[in-house]
Write a protein that holds these residues in place. Sequence first.
Motif, PDB file in Angstrom:
ATOM      1  N   UNK A 106      -2.244  14.631   6.007  1.00  0.00           N
ATOM      2  CA  UNK A 106      -1.750  13.281   6.253  1.00  0.00           C
ATOM      3  C   UNK A 106      -0.512  13.078   5.394  1.00  0.00           C
ATOM      4  N   UNK A 107       0.581  12.627   6.028  1.00  0.00           N
ATOM      5  CA  UNK A 107       1.809  12.296   5.303  1.00  0.00           C
ATOM      6  C   UNK A 107       2.083  10.817   5.515  1.00  0.00           C
ATOM      7  N   UNK A 108       2.210  10.084   4.417  1.00  0.00           N
ATOM      8  CA  UNK A 108       2.487   8.651   4.484  1.00  0.00           C
ATOM      9  C   UNK A 108       3.846   8.393   3.848  1.00  0.00           C
ATOM     10  N   UNK A 109       4.524   7.365   4.331  1.00  0.00           N
ATOM     11  CA  UNK A 109       5.862   7.069   3.818  1.00  0.00           C
ATOM     12  C   UNK A 109       6.067   5.569   3.714  1.00  0.00           C
ATOM     13  N   UNK A 110       6.773   5.162   2.656  1.00  0.00           N
ATOM     14  CA  UNK A 110       7.222   3.776   2.491  1.00  0.00           C
ATOM     15  C   UNK A 110       6.080   2.773   2.581  1.00  0.00           C
ATOM     16  N   UNK A 111       4.955   3.090   1.952  1.00  0.00           N
ATOM     17  CA  UNK A 111       3.781   2.217   2.038  1.00  0.00           C
ATOM     18  C   UNK A 111       2.982   2.264   0.754  1.00  0.00           C
ATOM     19  N   UNK A 112       2.476   1.101   0.354  1.00  0.00           N
ATOM     20  CA  UNK A 112       1.554   1.031  -0.768  1.00  0.00           C
ATOM     21  C   UNK A 112       0.186   1.534  -0.304  1.00  0.00           C
ATOM     22  N   UNK A 113      -0.600   2.126  -1.193  1.00  0.00           N
ATOM     23  CA  UNK A 113      -1.906   2.648  -0.790  1.00  0.00           C
ATOM     24  C   UNK A 113      -2.878   1.523  -0.450  1.00  0.00           C
ATOM     25  N   UNK A 114      -3.902   1.805   0.332  1.00  0.00           N
ATOM     26  CA  UNK A 114      -4.828   0.764   0.806  1.00  0.00           C
ATOM     27  C   UNK A 114      -5.771   0.216  -0.252  1.00  0.00           C
ATOM     28  N   UNK A 115      -5.736   0.760  -1.466  1.00  0.00           N
ATOM     29  CA  UNK A 115      -6.552   0.162  -2.523  1.00  0.00           C
ATOM     30  C   UNK A 115      -5.788  -0.925  -3.284  1.00  0.00           C
ATOM     31  N   UNK A 116      -4.560  -1.233  -2.815  1.00  0.00           N
ATOM     32  CA  UNK A 116      -3.783  -2.347  -3.361  1.00  0.00           C
ATOM     33  C   UNK A 116      -3.681  -3.438  -2.304  1.00  0.00           C
ATOM     34  N   UNK A 117      -3.745  -4.702  -2.676  1.00  0.00           N
ATOM     35  CA  UNK A 117      -3.624  -5.777  -1.688  1.00  0.00           C
ATOM     36  C   UNK A 117      -2.212  -5.850  -1.126  1.00  0.00           C
ATOM     37  N   UNK A 179      -5.552  17.137   2.694  1.00  0.00           N
ATOM     38  CA  UNK A 179      -4.325  17.159   1.900  1.00  0.00           C
ATOM     39  C   UNK A 179      -3.458  15.957   2.271  1.00  0.00           C
ATOM     40  N   UNK A 180      -2.863  15.323   1.278  1.00  0.00           N
ATOM     41  CA  UNK A 180      -2.095  14.102   1.513  1.00  0.00           C
ATOM     42  C   UNK A 180      -0.777  14.177   0.753  1.00  0.00           C
ATOM     43  N   UNK A 181       0.289  13.756   1.406  1.00  0.00           N
ATOM     44  CA  UNK A 181       1.603  13.668   0.764  1.00  0.00           C
ATOM     45  C   UNK A 181       2.151  12.268   0.955  1.00  0.00           C
ATOM     46  N   UNK A 182       2.840  11.764  -0.052  1.00  0.00           N
ATOM     47  CA  UNK A 182       3.449  10.441   0.007  1.00  0.00           C
ATOM     48  C   UNK A 182       4.954  10.576  -0.208  1.00  0.00           C
ATOM     49  N   UNK A 183       5.721   9.956   0.691  1.00  0.00           N
ATOM     50  CA  UNK A 183       7.176  10.015   0.645  1.00  0.00           C
ATOM     51  C   UNK A 183       7.707   8.602   0.459  1.00  0.00           C
ATOM     52  N   UNK A 184       8.665   8.427  -0.436  1.00  0.00           N
ATOM     53  CA  UNK A 184       9.204   7.101  -0.706  1.00  0.00           C
ATOM     54  C   UNK A 184      10.717   7.154  -0.874  1.00  0.00           C
ATOM     55  N   UNK A 185      11.337   5.967  -0.749  1.00  0.00           N
ATOM     56  CA  UNK A 185      12.755   5.820  -1.039  1.00  0.00           C
ATOM     57  C   UNK A 185      12.937   5.275  -2.441  1.00  0.00           C
ATOM     58  N   UNK A 186      13.843   5.860  -3.176  1.00  0.00           N
ATOM     59  CA  UNK A 186      14.010   5.479  -4.578  1.00  0.00           C
ATOM     60  C   UNK A 186      14.390   4.010  -4.741  1.00  0.00           C
ATOM     61  N   UNK A 187      15.096   3.449  -3.747  1.00  0.00           N
ATOM     62  CA  UNK A 187      15.542   2.053  -3.848  1.00  0.00           C
ATOM     63  C   UNK A 187      14.702   1.112  -2.985  1.00  0.00           C
ATOM     64  N   UNK A 188      13.528   1.511  -2.613  1.00  0.00           N
ATOM     65  CA  UNK A 188      12.658   0.670  -1.781  1.00  0.00           C
ATOM     66  C   UNK A 188      11.908  -0.322  -2.669  1.00  0.00           C
ATOM     67  N   UNK A 189      12.338  -1.593  -2.640  1.00  0.00           N
ATOM     68  CA  UNK A 189      11.715  -2.609  -3.487  1.00  0.00           C
ATOM     69  C   UNK A 189      10.330  -2.999  -2.975  1.00  0.00           C
ATOM     70  N   UNK A 190      10.099  -2.903  -1.661  1.00  0.00           N
ATOM     71  CA  UNK A 190       8.824  -3.300  -1.093  1.00  0.00           C
ATOM     72  C   UNK A 190       7.723  -2.289  -1.321  1.00  0.00           C
ATOM     73  N   UNK A 191       8.083  -1.019  -1.361  1.00  0.00           N
ATOM     74  CA  UNK A 191       7.113   0.058  -1.610  1.00  0.00           C
ATOM     75  C   UNK A 191       7.766   1.044  -2.581  1.00  0.00           C
TER      76      UNK A 191
END
Length: 237
Positions: A106-117, A179-191
Motif C-alpha cells: 500500500x502506498x499512500x500520499x499527501x494524507x494524515x494517517x487514520x489514527x489522527x482526527x 508493506x506500506x510506504x508514505x509519500x509527502x510534499x515538503x511544502x504541504x501544510x495540510x499533510x
Amino acid sequence: MTARPWLAAFWRPKPTAELQIYCLPHAGGGASAYWPWHRDAPPDVEIAPVQYPGRENRTRETGPPDPSAIADAISETARGPFVLYGHSMGARLAYEVATLVQPAALIVAAARPPDLPTRGRLFTARTDEDLLTEVSAMGGIPAEVLAEDSLRAMVARVLRGDVDWLASRPVTSAKLDVPLAAVSGREDAGAPPEEVAGWARMTTGGFREAVLPGGHFAPLVHPGLVMNLAVLMAGEA
C-alpha cells in the motif's frame, strides 16, 4: 462486468504487465488524474485508475466512494500481485480497501494517517465557494474548470460529498499486515511530512517514506518514483 464502472473508461488490461497498480484519486478528483501515469507506464506495469461516482464518465451517478465495491472490482480484475496507491482522500480509501483485499503493498500520499482526527480548512469551509477556494489554492482545480459555471458547480458538489465522506470516517489505529510506504510534499501544510510519516504506525508489514519537493500534489507529478517504489515493495513482499 461489475468492475467496469469503478475503473477508468480509458483503462485497458495490459497482458505484459507483471504488476498492477490501482490508483485512487484525491477529493474532487477523478480517474483522469492518472491518465499520464497510464500512458507513460513501462510495459511491465499496468496503471488501473479507480473512478468514483459523480465525476467524468460517472457524472449521472451519486453517492460516496464505496470501499467494498472498489475491493470487488479489484478482485475481479487483478491477475496477480497488485499495489494500491491513494492520494489524499484516496489514501484513506485505499487503507479501507486494503482491509478487504490483500495488496502486495500500500502506498499512500499527501494524507494524515487514520489514527489522527481530520482537521484543516477543507473541513471547516462553510460555503461551496470557500471549499473551491481552498482546493484551488492547493493546485487541485484547473483554472479553466473554475471559469465555467456548470463545471464549477459540479466540482463543488463532488468536493462537498468527498469532504463529508472523509469527515465521517472514524479515527482508528487498526494495523494492516502489508508493506506500506508514505509519500509527502515538503511544502504541504495540510499533510506535512512529519504527520504523513505517522502511517508507520498503521502496519506491521514494514514501512518506507519518501519526501518530495513541492506541495500537496507533488506526488502526482512524480509517477516514476511511485511506480519504482511499487515494483520494489511488491518484489519484497
